[in-house]
Design an enzyme around this catalytic site. Structure first.
Site, mmCIF file in Angstrom:
data_model
loop_
_atom_site.group_PDB
_atom_site.id
_atom_site.type_symbol
_atom_site.label_atom_id
_atom_site.label_comp_id
_atom_site.label_asym_id
_atom_site.label_seq_id
_atom_site.Cartn_x
_atom_site.Cartn_y
_atom_site.Cartn_z
ATOM 1 C CG ASP A 163 -13.226 3.814 162.812
ATOM 2 O OD1 ASP A 163 -13.760 2.971 161.975
ATOM 3 O OD2 ASP A 163 -11.943 4.291 162.839
ATOM 4 C CG HIS A 206 -9.368 3.235 160.252
ATOM 5 N ND1 HIS A 206 -11.079 3.344 160.530
ATOM 6 C CD2 HIS A 206 -9.512 3.106 158.888
ATOM 7 C CE1 HIS A 206 -11.541 3.575 159.301
ATOM 8 N NE2 HIS A 206 -10.623 3.279 158.470
HETATM 9 P P1 NAI Z 1 -9.982 7.855 145.770
HETATM 10 O O1 NAI Z 1 -9.126 6.670 145.306
HETATM 11 O O2 NAI Z 1 -11.230 8.257 145.512
HETATM 12 O O3 NAI Z 1 -8.854 8.861 146.260
HETATM 13 C C1 NAI Z 1 -7.521 8.880 146.322
HETATM 14 C C2 NAI Z 1 -6.665 10.136 145.790
HETATM 15 O O4 NAI Z 1 -5.397 9.935 146.204
HETATM 16 C C3 NAI Z 1 -6.631 9.551 144.055
HETATM 17 O O5 NAI Z 1 -7.282 11.004 143.547
HETATM 18 C C4 NAI Z 1 -5.219 9.510 143.983
HETATM 19 O O6 NAI Z 1 -4.803 10.119 142.660
HETATM 20 C C5 NAI Z 1 -4.656 10.280 144.813
HETATM 21 N N1 NAI Z 1 -3.294 9.882 145.336
HETATM 22 C C6 NAI Z 1 -2.714 8.628 145.262
HETATM 23 N N2 NAI Z 1 -1.118 8.632 145.618
HETATM 24 C C7 NAI Z 1 -0.975 10.055 145.591
HETATM 25 C C8 NAI Z 1 0.133 10.685 146.351
HETATM 26 N N3 NAI Z 1 1.197 10.140 146.307
HETATM 27 N N4 NAI Z 1 0.273 12.037 146.369
HETATM 28 C C9 NAI Z 1 -1.181 12.746 146.325
HETATM 29 N N5 NAI Z 1 -2.393 11.939 145.913
HETATM 30 C C10 NAI Z 1 -2.162 10.790 145.871
HETATM 31 O O7 NAI Z 1 -10.220 7.446 147.547
HETATM 32 P P2 NAI Z 1 -10.823 7.963 148.803
HETATM 33 O O8 NAI Z 1 -12.279 7.173 148.746
HETATM 34 O O9 NAI Z 1 -10.904 9.531 148.636
HETATM 35 O O10 NAI Z 1 -10.233 7.616 149.926
HETATM 36 C C11 NAI Z 1 -8.685 8.038 150.330
HETATM 37 C C12 NAI Z 1 -8.276 7.193 151.409
HETATM 38 O O11 NAI Z 1 -9.113 7.349 152.414
HETATM 39 C C13 NAI Z 1 -8.018 5.697 151.224
HETATM 40 O O12 NAI Z 1 -6.898 5.091 151.435
HETATM 41 C C14 NAI Z 1 -9.302 5.136 151.778
HETATM 42 O O13 NAI Z 1 -9.067 3.756 152.429
HETATM 43 C C15 NAI Z 1 -9.034 5.989 153.338
HETATM 44 N N6 NAI Z 1 -10.297 5.910 154.014
HETATM 45 C C16 NAI Z 1 -10.054 6.276 155.328
HETATM 46 C C17 NAI Z 1 -10.999 6.221 156.023
HETATM 47 C C18 NAI Z 1 -10.717 6.412 157.711
HETATM 48 O O14 NAI Z 1 -11.569 6.557 158.592
HETATM 49 N N7 NAI Z 1 -9.407 6.520 158.149
HETATM 50 C C19 NAI Z 1 -12.460 6.014 155.832
HETATM 51 C C20 NAI Z 1 -12.679 5.976 154.538
HETATM 52 C C21 NAI Z 1 -11.686 5.979 153.454
#
Ligand code: NAI
Length: 328
Positions: free
Chosen positions: A159, A187
């Site tokens: 952000d 966030h």
């Molecule tokens: P994604 O769905 O592509 O990847 C998430 C991964 O986490 C998946 O491979 C899943 O298998 C794994 N996962 C789920 N539970 C797990 C556990 N207990 N232990 C280990 N791995 C586990 O999602 P993406 O796009 O990589 O985003 C990840 C997170 O980041 C989401 O929650 C998203 O909302 C968040 N995010 C946060 C931002 C921020 O600025 N704080 C910005 C963009 C995304």
């Protein structure tokens, strides 16, 4: 050089992971001379995909990459880690209520907090990217009573970077001329990107902009809703920029902010600026030698006060909800 820094990444087979791992391995965190060992955690069904990502990491032949370990057992993966980037989280599925989302993530961050508490290195630092990031960090922190609270942060650097970029575009300034940007709070859509203390080439940014309507009706909503705009355009969520911000945040935490500037990080509130204690709230912070300090003494006018309190109220609500669920 010296001993490798051990960096854990959860959700390593996900979208953000696919950008994050290669930059970590190429030295974006501590420079190309500091070897890095990656510890990658995934859920069991994603381990095969993660093996493919590891094959690609091998094929890059990164000189900085001293080793990679993958697995689905948090206690094995977090053993001795110096930095844990908690990216993996449960996304909101169709028909999922907010309480369901908090509960699903609560289970993940309770378990990971406990595992870190048990096996991480004494100097461990934990950055939470997975959403709802602030409250996930609160859950992990509360479940890791032996790790000092200041070692837990949640990511609002994306952000922060978005706000710098929007301000640069509006004023024609270079991003490198913009200092002292602040994201306050959660966030989420209630976050408050604040340019009243920001500087453009040493001049007050709000005075340079001189357009309150742009700040209220354009800048703030554009930054706060940027994630949704990217999903709309790209068909999937911001991953490369989230990975980049995750590295920026960890790097600055470990190596320090430059003189005359600060960054935004969500940290355990100590009551600064009248924000309730016990929530993970994004503040302007300076960092040095792996420690952060909230920037004090900024003047807060009524407009800013209202926005800072609204995002705090949302965090208090989230905290009360996870308390109700017995997660903290
Ligand atoms: P994604 O769905 O592509 O990847 C998430 C991964 O986490 C998946 O491979 C899943 O298998 C794994 N996962 C789920 N539970 C797990 C556990 N207990 N232990 C280990 N791995 C586990 O999602 P993406 O796009 O990589 O985003 C990840 C997170 O980041 C989401 O929650 C998203 O909302 C968040 N995010 C946060 C931002 C921020 O600025 N704080 C910005 C963009 C995304």
């Amino acid at each position: 050089s010296g001993t490798p820094v051990k960096v854990a990444v959860t959700g390593a087979a996900g979208q953000i992971g696919y950008s994050l791992l290669f930059r970590l391995a190429s030295g974006a965190l501590l420079g190309p001379d500091r070897p890095i060992e990656l510890r990658l955690l995934e859920i069991t069904p994603a381990l095969k995909a993660l093996e493919g990502v590891v094959m690609e990491l091998e094929d890059c032949a990164f000189p900085t990459l001293a080793g990679v370990q993958i697995g689905d057992d948090a206690e094995q993966i977090f053993d001795g880690v110096n930095l844990a980037l908690l990216v993996g989280a449960r996304p909101r599925g169709p028909g999922m209520e907010r309480a369901d989302l908090l509960e699903a993530n609560g289970a993940i961050f309770t378990a990971q907090g406990k595992a870190l508490n048990k096996v991480a290195a004494d100097d461990v630092r934990i950055g939470v990217t997975g959403n709802p990031a602030n409250t996930n960090a609160l859950i992990a922190m509360t479940n890791a009573p032996d790790i000092p609270q200041e070692r837990f942060t949640a990511l609002t650097r994306l952000d922060h970077n978005r706000a710098i970029s929007q301000l640069a575009a509006k004023t024609g300034a270079a991003v490198s001329d913009i200092k002292k940007m602040t994201i306050w709070g959660n966030h989420s859509a209630t976050q408050y990107p604040d340019i009243f203390h920001a500087e453009i080439a040493g001049r007050n940014a709000a005075e340079v902009v001189d357009d309150q309507s742009w700040i209220e009706n354009d800048f703030i909503p554009t930054v706060a809703k940027r994630g949704a705009a990217i999903i709309e355009a790209r068909g999937s969520s911001s991953a490369a920029s989230a990975a980049s911000a995750t590295i920026d945040a960890a790097r600055d935490w470990l190596t320090g902010t430059p003189e005359g500037d600060w960054v935004s990080m969500a940290v355990a509130s100590d009551g600064s600026y009248g924000i309730p204690e016990g929530v993970i709230y994004s503040y302007p912070v300076t960092t040095r030698d792996g420690r952060w300090e909230i920037v004090q003494g900024l003047e807060v006018d009524d407009f800013s006060r209202g926005k800072m309190d609204a995002t705090a109220a949302e965090l208090v609500e989230e905290r009360d909800a996870v308390k109700e669920l017995g997660l903290i």
